[in-house]
Design a protein around this motif. Structure first.
Motif, PDB file in Angstrom:
ATOM      1  N   GLY A  60       0.785  -1.030   0.067  1.00  0.00           N
ATOM      2  CA  GLY A  60       0.057  -0.047  -0.101  1.00  0.00           C
ATOM      3  C   GLY A  60       0.814   1.331  -0.169  1.00  0.00           C
ATOM      4  N   PRO A  61       0.445   2.353  -0.736  1.00  0.00           N
ATOM      5  CA  PRO A  61       0.957   3.411  -0.633  1.00  0.00           C
ATOM      6  C   PRO A  61       0.939   4.481   0.502  1.00  0.00           C
ATOM      7  CG  PRO A  61      -0.888   3.691  -1.956  1.00  0.00           C
ATOM      8  CD  PRO A  61      -0.859   2.404  -1.371  1.00  0.00           C
ATOM      9  N   GLY A  62       1.647   5.208   0.802  1.00  0.00           N
ATOM     10  CA  GLY A  62       1.580   6.259   1.726  1.00  0.00           C
ATOM     11  C   GLY A  62       2.767   6.197   2.739  1.00  0.00           C
ATOM     12  N   ARG A  63       2.844   6.888   3.661  1.00  0.00           N
ATOM     13  CA  ARG A  63       3.898   7.122   4.728  1.00  0.00           C
ATOM     14  C   ARG A  63       3.550   5.799   5.909  1.00  0.00           C
ATOM     15  NH1 ARG A  63       6.172  12.583   6.766  1.00  0.00           N
ATOM     16  NH2 ARG A  63       7.138  12.207   4.654  1.00  0.00           N
ATOM     17  N   TRP A  64       4.566   5.079   6.000  1.00  0.00           N
ATOM     18  CA  TRP A  64       4.724   3.976   7.054  1.00  0.00           C
ATOM     19  C   TRP A  64       5.522   4.230   8.170  1.00  0.00           C
ATOM     20  CZ3 TRP A  64       0.939   0.040   6.888  1.00  0.00           C
ATOM     21  CH2 TRP A  64       0.561  -0.077   5.914  1.00  0.00           C
ATOM     22  N   TYR A  65       5.145   4.138   9.349  1.00  0.00           N
ATOM     23  CA  TYR A  65       6.166   4.491  10.627  1.00  0.00           C
ATOM     24  C   TYR A  65       6.399   3.222  11.361  1.00  0.00           C
ATOM     25  CZ  TYR A  65       4.299   9.164  10.171  1.00  0.00           C
ATOM     26  OH  TYR A  65       4.139  10.448   9.652  1.00  0.00           O
ATOM     27  N   LEU A  66       7.566   2.912  11.650  1.00  0.00           N
ATOM     28  CA  LEU A  66       8.250   2.060  12.308  1.00  0.00           C
ATOM     29  C   LEU A  66       8.356   2.378  13.711  1.00  0.00           C
ATOM     30  CD1 LEU A  66       9.685  -0.969  12.574  1.00  0.00           C
ATOM     31  CD2 LEU A  66      11.895   0.261  12.296  1.00  0.00           C
ATOM     32  N   ILE A  67       7.660   1.452  14.641  1.00  0.00           N
ATOM     33  CA  ILE A  67       7.523   1.923  16.253  1.00  0.00           C
ATOM     34  C   ILE A  67       8.148   0.507  16.662  1.00  0.00           C
ATOM     35  CG2 ILE A  67       5.913   2.046  18.343  1.00  0.00           C
ATOM     36  CD1 ILE A  67       3.828   3.290  16.089  1.00  0.00           C
ATOM     37  N   VAL A  68       9.144   0.831  17.603  1.00  0.00           N
ATOM     38  CA  VAL A  68       9.684  -0.431  18.176  1.00  0.00           C
ATOM     39  C   VAL A  68       9.764   0.174  19.686  1.00  0.00           C
ATOM     40  CG1 VAL A  68      11.959  -1.647  18.533  1.00  0.00           C
ATOM     41  CG2 VAL A  68      11.336  -0.805  16.420  1.00  0.00           C
ATOM     42  N   ASP A  69       8.980  -0.777  20.610  1.00  0.00           N
ATOM     43  CA  ASP A  69       9.115  -0.562  22.102  1.00  0.00           C
ATOM     44  C   ASP A  69       9.466  -1.615  22.843  1.00  0.00           C
ATOM     45  OD1 ASP A  69       8.471   0.138  24.734  1.00  0.00           O
ATOM     46  OD2 ASP A  69       6.176   0.326  24.360  1.00  0.00           O
ATOM     47  N   ASN A  70      10.562  -1.514  23.210  1.00  0.00           N
ATOM     48  CA  ASN A  70      11.347  -2.491  24.208  1.00  0.00           C
ATOM     49  C   ASN A  70      11.351  -2.068  25.682  1.00  0.00           C
ATOM     50  OD1 ASN A  70      13.436  -0.428  24.427  1.00  0.00           O
ATOM     51  ND2 ASN A  70      14.706  -1.434  22.619  1.00  0.00           N
ATOM     52  N   GLY A  71      10.576  -0.960  26.011  1.00  0.00           N
ATOM     53  CA  GLY A  71      10.624  -0.796  27.499  1.00  0.00           C
ATOM     54  C   GLY A  71      11.855  -0.246  28.047  1.00  0.00           C
ATOM     55  N   SER A  72      12.615  -0.191  27.410  1.00  0.00           N
ATOM     56  CA  SER A  72      14.025   0.195  27.974  1.00  0.00           C
ATOM     57  C   SER A  72      14.804   1.558  27.137  1.00  0.00           C
ATOM     58  CB  SER A  72      15.188  -0.819  28.380  1.00  0.00           C
ATOM     59  OG  SER A  72      15.565  -1.189  27.238  1.00  0.00           O
ATOM     60  N   GLY A  73      14.401   1.711  25.803  1.00  0.00           N
ATOM     61  CA  GLY A  73      15.198   2.556  24.840  1.00  0.00           C
ATOM     62  C   GLY A  73      16.139   2.023  24.355  1.00  0.00           C
ATOM     63  N   GLU A  74      16.542   0.629  24.512  1.00  0.00           N
ATOM     64  CA  GLU A  74      17.971   0.249  23.709  1.00  0.00           C
ATOM     65  C   GLU A  74      17.889   0.524  22.115  1.00  0.00           C
ATOM     66  OE1 GLU A  74      17.533  -3.839  24.597  1.00  0.00           O
ATOM     67  OE2 GLU A  74      18.760  -3.536  26.359  1.00  0.00           O
ATOM     68  N   SER A  75      18.900   0.619  21.576  1.00  0.00           N
ATOM     69  CA  SER A  75      19.118   0.869  20.203  1.00  0.00           C
ATOM     70  C   SER A  75      18.588  -0.429  19.354  1.00  0.00           C
ATOM     71  CB  SER A  75      20.348   1.444  19.832  1.00  0.00           C
ATOM     72  OG  SER A  75      21.187   0.481  20.121  1.00  0.00           O
ATOM     73  N   TYR A  76      18.258  -0.213  18.212  1.00  0.00           N
ATOM     74  CA  TYR A  76      18.204  -1.066  17.037  1.00  0.00           C
ATOM     75  C   TYR A  76      18.513  -0.505  15.830  1.00  0.00           C
ATOM     76  CZ  TYR A  76      14.073   1.660  16.350  1.00  0.00           C
ATOM     77  OH  TYR A  76      13.189   2.853  16.191  1.00  0.00           O
ATOM     78  N   ARG A  77      18.380  -1.519  15.010  1.00  0.00           N
ATOM     79  CA  ARG A  77      18.845  -1.400  13.604  1.00  0.00           C
ATOM     80  C   ARG A  77      17.736  -1.675  12.696  1.00  0.00           C
ATOM     81  NH1 ARG A  77      22.896  -4.332  11.599  1.00  0.00           N
ATOM     82  NH2 ARG A  77      22.778  -5.905  13.193  1.00  0.00           N
ATOM     83  N   TYR A  78      17.590  -0.785  11.719  1.00  0.00           N
ATOM     84  CA  TYR A  78      16.361  -1.390  10.568  1.00  0.00           C
ATOM     85  C   TYR A  78      16.937  -0.943   9.088  1.00  0.00           C
ATOM     86  CZ  TYR A  78      15.384   3.565  10.813  1.00  0.00           C
ATOM     87  OH  TYR A  78      15.475   5.032  10.444  1.00  0.00           O
TER      88      TYR A  78
END
Length: 81
Positions: A60-78
């Motif tokens: 689908g077209p449009g803006r897609w947001y990535l939400i990552v909630d690990n509870g501690s604010g740890e970094s992640y890569r995507y």
């Protein structure tokens, strides 16, 4: 923290997320991102991830947001593809 997003012109959109620990990983469109930010119920692709990497694909077209909630604010890569 800024929420990553991708503007999809149409067709499939995939995001791959590398986590350090389990986390809730959601991919949402603009309307559901607004619902999430305002504390309302929202629809999403993804869920609670216990293994890494996590791969989510949407269509689908449009803006897609990535939400990552690990509870501690740890970094992640995507990466979008």
């Amino acid at each position: 923290m800024q929420i990553p997003y991708c503007d999809n012109p149409g067709g499939p959109l995939t995001v791959t997320v590398h986590l350090q620990h389990r986390a809730d990983v959601f991919l949402v469109d603009e309307q559901n991102y607004r619902n999430y930010k305002s504390g309302h119920n929202f629809r999403y692709f993804g869920g609670n991830a216990t293994k890494t990497p996590v791969t989510i694909t949407v269509n689908g077209p449009g803006r897609w947001y990535l939400i990552v909630d690990n509870g501690s604010g740890e970094s992640y890569r995507y990466q979008w593809s």
